[in-house]
Design a protein around this motif. Structure first.
Motif, PDB file in Angstrom:
ATOM      1  N   LYS A 298      -4.874  -5.509   4.769  1.00  8.83           N
ATOM      2  CA  LYS A 298      -4.041  -6.308   5.669  1.00  8.83           C
ATOM      3  C   LYS A 298      -2.630  -5.735   5.696  1.00  8.83           C
ATOM      4  CE  LYS A 298      -2.615 -11.058   6.691  1.00  8.83           C
ATOM      5  NZ  LYS A 298      -2.670 -12.477   6.258  1.00  8.83           N
ATOM      6  N   ASP A 299      -2.115  -5.548   6.899  1.00 10.16           N
ATOM      7  CA  ASP A 299      -0.752  -5.049   7.105  1.00 10.16           C
ATOM      8  C   ASP A 299      -0.502  -3.727   6.376  1.00 10.16           C
ATOM      9  OD1 ASP A 299      -0.209  -7.319   8.628  1.00 10.16           O
ATOM     10  OD2 ASP A 299       0.466  -8.453   6.865  1.00 10.16           O
ATOM     11  N   GLY A 300      -1.501  -2.859   6.378  1.00 10.89           N
ATOM     12  CA  GLY A 300      -1.332  -1.540   5.780  1.00 10.89           C
ATOM     13  C   GLY A 300      -1.380  -1.519   4.276  1.00 10.89           C
ATOM     14  N   LYS A 301      -1.868  -2.601   3.655  1.00 12.41           N
ATOM     15  CA  LYS A 301      -1.955  -2.664   2.199  1.00 12.41           C
ATOM     16  C   LYS A 301      -3.351  -3.123   1.794  1.00 12.41           C
ATOM     17  CE  LYS A 301       2.938  -3.488   1.195  1.00 12.41           C
ATOM     18  NZ  LYS A 301       3.395  -3.122   2.539  1.00 12.41           N
ATOM     19  N   LEU A 302      -3.816  -2.581   0.662  1.00 13.00           N
ATOM     20  CA  LEU A 302      -5.152  -2.908   0.162  1.00 13.00           C
ATOM     21  C   LEU A 302      -5.037  -3.752  -1.095  1.00 13.00           C
ATOM     22  CD1 LEU A 302      -8.272  -0.711   0.016  1.00 13.00           C
ATOM     23  CD2 LEU A 302      -7.457  -1.671  -2.146  1.00 13.00           C
ATOM     24  N   ALA A 303      -5.943  -4.716  -1.235  1.00 17.42           N
ATOM     25  CA  ALA A 303      -5.953  -5.585  -2.414  1.00 17.42           C
ATOM     26  C   ALA A 303      -7.394  -5.904  -2.785  1.00 17.42           C
ATOM     27  CB  ALA A 303      -5.178  -6.868  -2.133  1.00 17.42           C
TER      28      ALA A 303
ATOM     29  N   PHE B  31      -6.054   2.372   8.830  1.00 14.07           N
ATOM     30  CA  PHE B  31      -7.313   1.629   8.896  1.00 14.07           C
ATOM     31  C   PHE B  31      -7.052   0.236   9.468  1.00 14.07           C
ATOM     32  CE2 PHE B  31      -7.673   4.664   5.422  1.00 14.07           C
ATOM     33  CZ  PHE B  31      -8.881   5.284   5.690  1.00 14.07           C
ATOM     34  N   ASP B  32      -8.053  -0.298  10.141  1.00 13.08           N
ATOM     35  CA  ASP B  32      -7.929  -1.647  10.693  1.00 13.08           C
ATOM     36  C   ASP B  32      -7.962  -2.685   9.578  1.00 13.08           C
ATOM     37  OD1 ASP B  32      -7.902  -0.577  13.246  1.00 13.08           O
ATOM     38  OD2 ASP B  32     -10.084  -0.761  13.494  1.00 13.08           O
ATOM     39  N   ASP B  33      -7.310  -3.798   9.827  1.00 14.41           N
ATOM     40  CA  ASP B  33      -7.375  -4.908   8.877  1.00 14.41           C
ATOM     41  C   ASP B  33      -8.809  -5.438   8.808  1.00 14.41           C
ATOM     42  OD1 ASP B  33      -4.703  -4.559   8.606  1.00 14.41           O
ATOM     43  OD2 ASP B  33      -4.098  -6.404   9.643  1.00 14.41           O
ATOM     44  N   GLY B  34      -9.202  -5.853   7.612  1.00 13.21           N
ATOM     45  CA  GLY B  34     -10.546  -6.385   7.454  1.00 13.21           C
ATOM     46  C   GLY B  34     -10.874  -6.667   6.011  1.00 13.21           C
TER      47      GLY B  34
END
Length: 348
Positions: free
Chosen positions: A139-144, A219-222
């Motif tokens: 989300k918003d260019g960040k991965l969690a 990458f797209d948010d998802g």
């Protein structure tokens, strides 16, 4: 026994085998073995069936004759220069078709069983490779993630063997590592093929030394979870039976069509080179005729190249195959200066 006589014997065996294959017919769901004439008399059918069988056999015999003379008889090239260009091109096409098909069969026998086993293991074991409780969010260019990190995905050896060995933690190599607290410079110590941080995806460079970085923002948010992975596997599973046929077709297309085109392009250049010695040898052959000779002369260097590759013999000589072709062609040109032979050539 000379090369030519040995070749003719082998060719006879091939033609006999082909004749036997033509003699197998299916009658009332029973398999009978008979020659084409018996098939015509007792099974039924028109004369065209027998004519087609005879025609095909005649073509096989002619191809066998041209093939062995192209690699074993320099005097045969006196007859080649008298024939139409289409004769030699048909020979080259048939040679490429047979060679490409045979190579496809041989190479396929080496990898098809392993690929089939891999697909079976993948269908059974791939769903279990993804943890049930893992959720990856972009989300918003960040991965969690929702689990303790770093998160390691070892190389799935169970997909490649029914009895994978046990690897210690010190020697473990990972397919994927996710560590949102890490930096790009930690990639070299991660022992991982793919290294994912909070904002970057790091993969090895094509040279195997450096690495490339792709931002997560590309990458797209998802969200990726067990359910999404299961749905993806269910979507692609109907395509598993088509993977091996597709690989075989691509292999056949490469070995038969693409390599033939490459040979023709190479031959067009090598023919230009051959015009120089032909000029000094006072052989009045046009570029088209020299190219036609090359369509036959390519046979021997091609077979030599295949045999050397099969035995993993790689001479440290640039353009080795082209050099063999040029030397062989020079011998042919020397022969063409002599008195032409008078034996008739067969149509292909």
């Amino acid at each position: 026994m000379t090369i030519k006589s040995f070749g003719m014997r082998v060719g006879s065996v091939v033609c006999s085998s082909a004749a036997l294959s033509f003699s197998i017919g299916i009658v009332y769901n029973e398999v009978v073995i008979c020659n084409p004439l018996v098939y015509y008399l007792f099974v039924g059918g028109s004369r065209s069936k027998f004519g087609m069988t005879f025609f095909c056999m005649q073509k096989l015999v002619t191809f066998n004759h041209v093939f062995w003379n192209s690699i074993s008889s320099f005097t045969y090239y006196h007859e080649v220069v008298k024939t139409r260009f289409s004769f030699s091109f048909k020979y080259f096409f048939m040679f490429s078709l047979i060679l490409g098909t045979l190579l496809t069969i041989v190479v396929s026998l080496t990898f098809v069983p392993d690929v089939n086993q891999f697909l079976k293991r993948f269908a059974l074991r791939a769903p279990a490779l993804y943890p049930n409780d893992l959720v990856i969010t972009v989300k918003d260019g960040k991965l969690a993630t929702n689990v303790t990190e770093p998160l390691h995905f070892p190389v799935p050896l169970e997909l490649f063997s029914d009895t994978p060995g046990v690897i210690s933690d010190q020697n473990q190599e990972y397919l994927l590592t996710i560590d949102t607290n890490a930096q790009i410079n930690d990639y070299s110590n991660s022992h991982s093929l793919i290294f994912v941080t909070r904002e970057q995806v790091v993969v090895p460079d094509s040279d195997g030394v450096g690495f490339r970085v792709y931002p997560i923002s590309s990458f797209d948010d998802g969200t990726i979870d067990k359910n999404a992975v299961t749905k993806l596997l269910d979507t692609i599973s109907p395509w598993y039976p088509f993977i091996v046929p597709a690989m075989i077709f691509i292999l056949w297309f490469t070995l038969t069509i693409l390599l033939s085109i490459i040979r023709l392009i190479s031959l067009s250049v090598l023919t230009l080179i051959l015009r120089v010695p032909a000029y000094f040898m006072h052989i009045s052959l046009t570029y088209r005729k020299l190219f036609q000779i090359g369509l036959h002369a390519l046979t021997l260097p091609t077979i030599i190249q295949i045999l050397m590759t099969s035995f993993e013999l790689y001479p440290p000589i640039p353009f080795f195959n082209s050099i063999v072709f040029l030397l062989y062609s020079l011998v042919i040109l020397s022969e063409l200066k002599r008195k032409p032979a008078t034996s008739p050539i067969q149509k292909l």
